[in-house]
Design an enzyme around this catalytic site. Structure first.
Site, PDB file in Angstrom:
ATOM      1  N   ARG A  42       0.824  -1.209   0.000  1.00 15.12           N
ATOM      2  CA  ARG A  42       0.000   0.000   0.000  1.00 15.12           C
ATOM      3  C   ARG A  42       0.862   1.264   0.000  1.00 15.12           C
ATOM      4  NH1 ARG A  42      -4.970  -2.122   3.755  1.00 15.12           N
ATOM      5  NH2 ARG A  42      -6.324  -2.620   1.987  1.00 15.12           N
ATOM      6  N   LYS A 203     -16.332 -14.532   1.409  1.00 15.42           N
ATOM      7  CA  LYS A 203     -17.255 -13.511   1.914  1.00 15.42           C
ATOM      8  C   LYS A 203     -18.493 -13.426   1.033  1.00 15.42           C
ATOM      9  CE  LYS A 203     -13.674 -10.476   3.734  1.00 15.42           C
ATOM     10  NZ  LYS A 203     -12.934  -9.320   3.218  1.00 15.42           N
ATOM     11  N   GLY A 355      -8.370  -8.392  -1.302  1.00 13.41           N
ATOM     12  CA  GLY A 355      -7.087  -8.544  -0.618  1.00 13.41           C
ATOM     13  C   GLY A 355      -6.472  -9.920  -0.812  1.00 13.41           C
ATOM     14  N   GLY A 378     -13.032  -3.789   0.492  1.00 10.75           N
ATOM     15  CA  GLY A 378     -14.437  -3.389   0.513  1.00 10.75           C
ATOM     16  C   GLY A 378     -14.752  -2.301  -0.506  1.00 10.75           C
TER      17      GLY A 378
HETATM   18  P1  ADP Z   1     -10.854 -11.515  -1.314  1.00 11.03           P
HETATM   19  O1  ADP Z   1     -10.067 -11.038  -0.127  1.00 11.03           O
HETATM   20  O2  ADP Z   1     -10.009 -11.736  -2.510  1.00 11.03           O
HETATM   21  O3  ADP Z   1     -12.052 -10.658  -1.591  1.00 11.03           O
HETATM   22  P2  ADP Z   1     -12.293 -13.387   0.345  1.00 11.03           P
HETATM   23  O4  ADP Z   1     -11.827 -12.661   1.547  1.00 11.03           O
HETATM   24  O5  ADP Z   1     -13.756 -13.333   0.032  1.00 11.03           O
HETATM   25  O6  ADP Z   1     -11.446 -12.967  -0.936  1.00 11.03           O
HETATM   26  O7  ADP Z   1     -11.948 -14.930   0.488  1.00 11.03           O
HETATM   27  C1  ADP Z   1     -10.638 -15.401   0.643  1.00 11.03           C
HETATM   28  C2  ADP Z   1     -10.602 -16.578   1.571  1.00 11.03           C
HETATM   29  O8  ADP Z   1     -11.509 -17.569   1.137  1.00 11.03           O
HETATM   30  C3  ADP Z   1      -9.251 -17.227   1.593  1.00 11.03           C
HETATM   31  O9  ADP Z   1      -8.733 -17.124   2.903  1.00 11.03           O
HETATM   32  C4  ADP Z   1      -9.532 -18.680   1.226  1.00 11.03           C
HETATM   33  O10 ADP Z   1      -8.812 -19.597   2.022  1.00 11.03           O
HETATM   34  C5  ADP Z   1     -11.001 -18.820   1.502  1.00 11.03           C
HETATM   35  N1  ADP Z   1     -11.642 -19.861   0.700  1.00 11.03           N
HETATM   36  C6  ADP Z   1     -11.715 -19.932  -0.638  1.00 11.03           C
HETATM   37  N2  ADP Z   1     -12.367 -21.035  -1.026  1.00 11.03           N
HETATM   38  C7  ADP Z   1     -12.728 -21.684   0.109  1.00 11.03           C
HETATM   39  C8  ADP Z   1     -13.427 -22.898   0.370  1.00 11.03           C
HETATM   40  N3  ADP Z   1     -13.893 -23.657  -0.625  1.00 11.03           N
HETATM   41  N4  ADP Z   1     -13.612 -23.248   1.651  1.00 11.03           N
HETATM   42  C9  ADP Z   1     -13.146 -22.487   2.651  1.00 11.03           C
HETATM   43  N5  ADP Z   1     -12.472 -21.327   2.478  1.00 11.03           N
HETATM   44  C10 ADP Z   1     -12.264 -20.938   1.224  1.00 11.03           C
HETATM   45 MG    MG Z   2     -10.347 -11.236   1.981  1.00 11.20          MG
END
Ligand code: ADP
Ligand code: MG
Length: 398
Positions: A42, A203, A355, A378
């Site tokens: 960042r 999420k 992230g 977000g």
């Molecule tokens: P981003 O930060 O890119 O928006 P998220 O925070 O929504 O993504 O999700 C990332 C997390 O989701 C990672 O820590 C990953 O381990 C978890 N994840 C992805 N697929 C699965 C799954 N099938 N079961 C459990 N956790 C998962």
């Molecule tokens: Mg995340």
């Protein structure tokens, strides 16, 4: 209402000799025991704006939040490590001012020379910051002649330093925000087609709004990662212990129906890598809708990988948010790695947001092959959702 995302930038105003309040997003992760910065992306991302301002002879007053001190002084959340890291990167001493609304801060800002820079201590040490208190915003504004925001990661918050201060100073976008807005905004609102969106991660509730908005924009939507199982269950599949947002089953059904109505395909992973636990040493592959009780899908399977890579190869614009599996665990990193590679090789305009998604792309060493890797979490999601971001809306339109 569509937010106007074409904003005046630092290059649209003469900054020479002007005091510039520059809101950055220096909310970096710190090692708990040593308080050292573990990832300075960042800070690096804000260097172009800082360097530009200094080269132009501006007097720069940098401010940021760090962590969630909740309106109290929490020494472990001091911006000192950021001031020091920035000092090293710019090869320039950067004083950090504690009492940011006091006399001393004002005097310091007035004594800055052209090309000089100072930093204010963590804005969230003051409860007025998150309350968007007008008096606090006014005091921040008193330090400067113009306001520049480069804090894309905080642009979805209406706080004193992200929005309030723009009531009192002419407000411009920094180069990072400008890049974020044009890359993401143009990909979504003016895409080269086919436009493919890939959504994953865990999420679910945060991202359903994005899927809904993209139903009006994208040609195909691919859903993988933990998100996929709520949709698979909503379609009647058995998902075992896979993560699922039970409260969103009905909503997912509606989204699937809406996709048929709009003729936008939503593609779910046909197979999954499954195991009893996320830290299991091995996996087996099963159809995503036939996961036995006691087991869970932690990654998309090889058939799904192939399907995604074929679609991606034909795309001209790709937006990707959310890993395809629990990529932090070696047995479940395959899906995310495969998709990272085919997105990087697609030749399409490629935008990565989130992230963990950004971390995955870096982990596989392919950041430089993406058109844009967003610094927002977000904020990126809300922008993709078509919402008005207070920290963007307050900037002067082009
Ligand atoms: P981003 O930060 O890119 O928006 P998220 O925070 O929504 O993504 O999700 C990332 C997390 O989701 C990672 O820590 C990953 O381990 C978890 N994840 C992805 N697929 C699965 C799954 N099938 N079961 C459990 N956790 C998962
Ligand atoms: Mg995340």
């Amino acid at each position: 209402m569509i937010m106007n995302y074409v904003k005046q930038t630092v290059t649209d105003v003469s900054v020479k000799g002007k005091r510039v309040l520059l809101r950055c997003d220096f909310n970096v992760p710190l090692d708990k025991s040593t308080n050292r910065i573990t990832d300075d992306n960042r800070i690096i991302a804000s260097l172009p704006t800082i360097r530009y301002l200094l080269e132009q002879g501006a007097r720069v007053i940098i401010c940021s939040h760090l962590g969630r001190p909740k309106g109290k002084i929490v020494p472990e959340m001091s911006l000192l490590p950021c001031a020091q890291r920035l000092s090293a990167l710019l090869d320039k001493y950067i004083p950090l001012v504690n009492d940011i609304t006091g006399e001393y801060a004002l005097k310091m800002s007035e004594s800055l020379k052209n090309g000089g820079v100072m930093m204010l201590e963590n804005l969230r040490f003051y409860p007025e910051e998150e309350q968007n208190d007008p008096e606090f915003a006014k005091k921040l504004a008193a330090l400067a002649d113009i306001y520049v925001s480069d804090a894309f990661g905080a642009a979805h918050r209406a706080h004193a330093s992200t929005a309030g201060v723009a009531q009192y100073l002419p407000a411009y976008a920094g180069l990072l925000i400008d890049k974020e807005l044009s890359a993401i905004g143009d990909a979504i609102n003016n895409p080269k087609r086919p436009f493919v969106a890939i959504l994953g991660g865990s999420k679910i509730s945060d991202k359903l709004g994005v899927i809904r908005n993209l139903l009006n924009k994208a040609d195909k939507i691919i859903i993988g990662g933990g998100m996929a199982y709520t949709f698979i269950k909503a379609r009647g599949g058995s998902i075992g212990n896979s993560i699922c947002d039970e409260e969103k089953l009905q909503y997912c059904k509606e989204v699937l129906d809406l996709s048929l109505e709009k003729g936008v395909e939503i593609l779910l992973p046909e197979d999954s890598r499954i195991a009893a636990e996320i830290n299991a040493p091995e996996f087996t592959v099963a159809p995503s809708g036939k996961i036995p009780d006691g087991l869970a899908g932690f990654d998309i399977g090889p058939t799904a990988e192939g399907m995604i890579c074929r679609i991606v190869a034909d795309a001209k614009t790709i937006i990707w948010n959310g890993p395809m599996g629990a990529f932090e665990f070696a047995p479940f990193s395959g899906g995310t790695q495969a998709v990272t590679h085919c997105v990087a090789d697609s030749g399409a305009i490629t935008i990565v947001g989130g992230g963990d998604s950004a971390a995955a792309v870096r982990k596989f060493g392919l950041e430089h092959k993406m058109t844009h890797v967003s610094t927002g979490g977000g904020a990126t999601l809300e922008f993709m959702e078509g919402r008005v971001l207070p920290g963007i809306a307050c900037l002067l339109d082009k």
